[in-house]
Design an enzyme around this catalytic site. Sequence first.
Site, short mmCIF file in Angstrom:
data_model
loop_
_atom_site.label_atom_id
_atom_site.label_comp_id
_atom_site.label_asym_id
_atom_site.label_seq_id
_atom_site.Cartn_x
_atom_site.Cartn_y
_atom_site.Cartn_z
N TRP A 179 3.52 1.98 -6.00
CA TRP A 179 2.92 0.92 -5.17
C TRP A 179 2.17 1.55 -3.99
CZ3 TRP A 179 3.39 -0.27 0.00
CH2 TRP A 179 2.87 -1.51 0.41
N HIS A 180 2.75 2.65 -3.47
CA HIS A 180 2.14 3.27 -2.30
C HIS A 180 0.80 3.94 -2.61
CE1 HIS A 180 6.05 2.63 -0.37
NE2 HIS A 180 5.36 2.67 0.74
N GLY A 181 0.65 4.44 -3.81
CA GLY A 181 -0.62 5.09 -4.09
C GLY A 181 -0.71 5.59 -5.51
#
Lengths: 469, 320
Positions: free
Chosen positions: A332-334
């Site tokens: 989700w973060h990257g």
Amino acid sequence: MITSFFYHCSMLFNSLNFIYFFIVVLLLYFSVPHKWRWLLLLSASCYFYMFFIPVYILILFFTIIIDYYAGIWIEQEKNQRRKKTFLALSIIANVSILVFFKYYSFLNDNLSALLGLVNVENKVPYLNIILPVGLSFHTFQAMSYNFEIYRGKQKAERHLGYYALFVLYFPQLVAGPIERPQNVIHQFHRKHQWKWQRCLHGLQLIVYGFFKKVVIADRIALLINPVFNNYTNASATELISAILLFSVQIFCDFSGYSDIAIGSSKILGIELMKNFDKPYFASSISSFWRKWHISLSTWFRDYIYIPLGGSKTSTLFHYRNLFVIFLLSGIWHGANWTFVIWGAIHAFYILIEIQINRSNSSLKKIFINPISTFLLVSLAWIFFRSPSTHDALNIVHHCATSSFSLSFINSNYIITIALILLLAASEKKLNLYETKLNGSKEFVFLLLTLLFISILGISENEQFIYFQF
Amino acid sequence: MNNLFTSSFKKKGLKIFFFCASYLLCFLGISYVLINNSSNNQTWLETIQPKYTFNRNLSEKTFSTISNYKKFDIVFLGSSHCYRSFDPAFFEKNKITAYNLGSSSQTPLNSYFLLKKYIDYSNTFILEVYPITIALSGYEAYVNQYVGSNDYWFLTQSSFALNDAQAIQALLFKPFINHYLKDSYLNDSCFYKGYAYTSDSIKNKNVNYDTITLNEEKIEIQFKYLEKIAQLCAEKNKKLLLVYAPIPKEIVFKNEEFYTIKMKSFCTEHHLTFLNYGKNHWLNSKTNFIDGDHLNAGGVSIFNEMLLIDLKKQKLFTSP
């Protein structure tokens, strides 16, 4: 690069543009009749978003329309299977947009690498896609709306404008907190009076957020960015310091943003959920995750972990569920393997913690305490901070093999450490989310914080780290 | 207007005033202490606030000297590469009057506001476009300009363009800087119409030429100001030339192409001449430069000869 240019042109919370914008919105908000306030906030939110890449507002309109109708259909439908179909329709629409804009290049790169192993050329075209700002945040918020309707905890909003405002509400549009519809939508309907005390409480949160961002996080950035950019020339002590300082930087950067978002919204009369609860005072990794980015971790808990069975299942499935949410949280973060590894490391930490807790051994004293937790979290941040897994592993290698030297410590380093200690003390003492400071304490707090910001703040309009997600 | 401006606002007015007065008093008091104390040749303000580096002397001389004149054939704008690369005395020998308005780290953003202020001083402006300065925010140049200028309108415009609260706040420091900041950056014999003369060279010194990555995000922003400069010159019917002054050939920019492509397309779009001497020269990195990237007096005289020939080809001057 192009993305970061747009971020610079944007209305960052730490820019003058945002201050002008917020003052105008505030004056208008309390000047127009209640029945028009939703329209004012919605227009202001669209304007705020369109400061980034104007045309991307159409993506949001598209998902808003789909989710709005899906919500009504889910609520009206009695047949459970069809209910599920409408929910799936909304999830697919949101996830497809997220995957296309955020993960297309990542998936394509990995496909090329895989096909390369068997000497096959990847024919899927490469696209230069600019990530819409805050995409992961508002997509997750939009999905929570239909999840909650499906679970019967939220009634479908019949007014398209109010629903659009829930998704687009500017204080939390680009970096959260990722709100739940039952916390926010009813507040948009309520008439809010101007209240000095509430305004001052919001102001306290805003200046505290600015203090964290421009005095601590941006000052740390000046010290550690050159070290990470040129880690091969750094000594082991310099690298280890940079890693520990990054832990503080990311907390101040992100929780500072959340404080400004929550404070701005509070002034308008809309209460947003708490996103951080002194995470570095947590005595275990599981406790850390109950205190860090609360709106995201509870999102994964409520909509993925618990539906998968959570901990109330066999040990094997419990562990699988933990891995699923941490790997998803990582990605989700990257769109990079570094984030996946970062998530996996935390999943391992939790598994080890469970084992240590069960064994009741002496290891408990060593590992389950705030210092060990902070060090373990910092170790995992190496992967979060590094541009590639190769760099992350090299940094770990350099920490272990480089020479020890303290020559990097200068007056700026000492000032930064002193400021961090001041932050730790104020984090321990203050509870600004719940309690407003009053009287002379309020006066001294606002005065000192503003003086710190104006004299020690680094205001080069550094973008917030979490904006890239 | 239901409840924002009610009587409670009036009651709070006095408290707000008291708070603002206390803040201002504390701020000015602390600033006074920070500016008037120093250690290791740095004011305390410069120590705690890495953004402040004052080169008062040069910008003060540059801004005060130009007020003695009315018109020049050419005015140069740009960073230290400008005030160390264009010698007005050389052009005067060739019957061309010139003035150098260069200041440390001057970016197109800073040059734009200088150009607005001094647009009537010449019909021809030469803007030095060193890639590193094009990749800066403009804050450092702003600080250097404001210590040397008393034009608050010019400074206020620049500070708001920077969109930086500290740049605006820095205006509050100004009274202290004018009276107390001690700086002896440049002595009078080394200064002529904005040009900073140095005969030193790096002949016997070791210089490390690092590979530099240009900040592309800042380049994008500075090109917006290059656009404004080009538009302003077109509106006022002024000639504008872009010059990249010589640098040692050992300097490597990782992403130089990004800059070069942008500059070429910008010049084509605006029909501007771009004279790129960056590494297109025969100057010696050891004897013609003061340091890792600035020309010394010897280098300047060679470079200015080359430039004059090229300027004449552009038919910029009616004089010989």
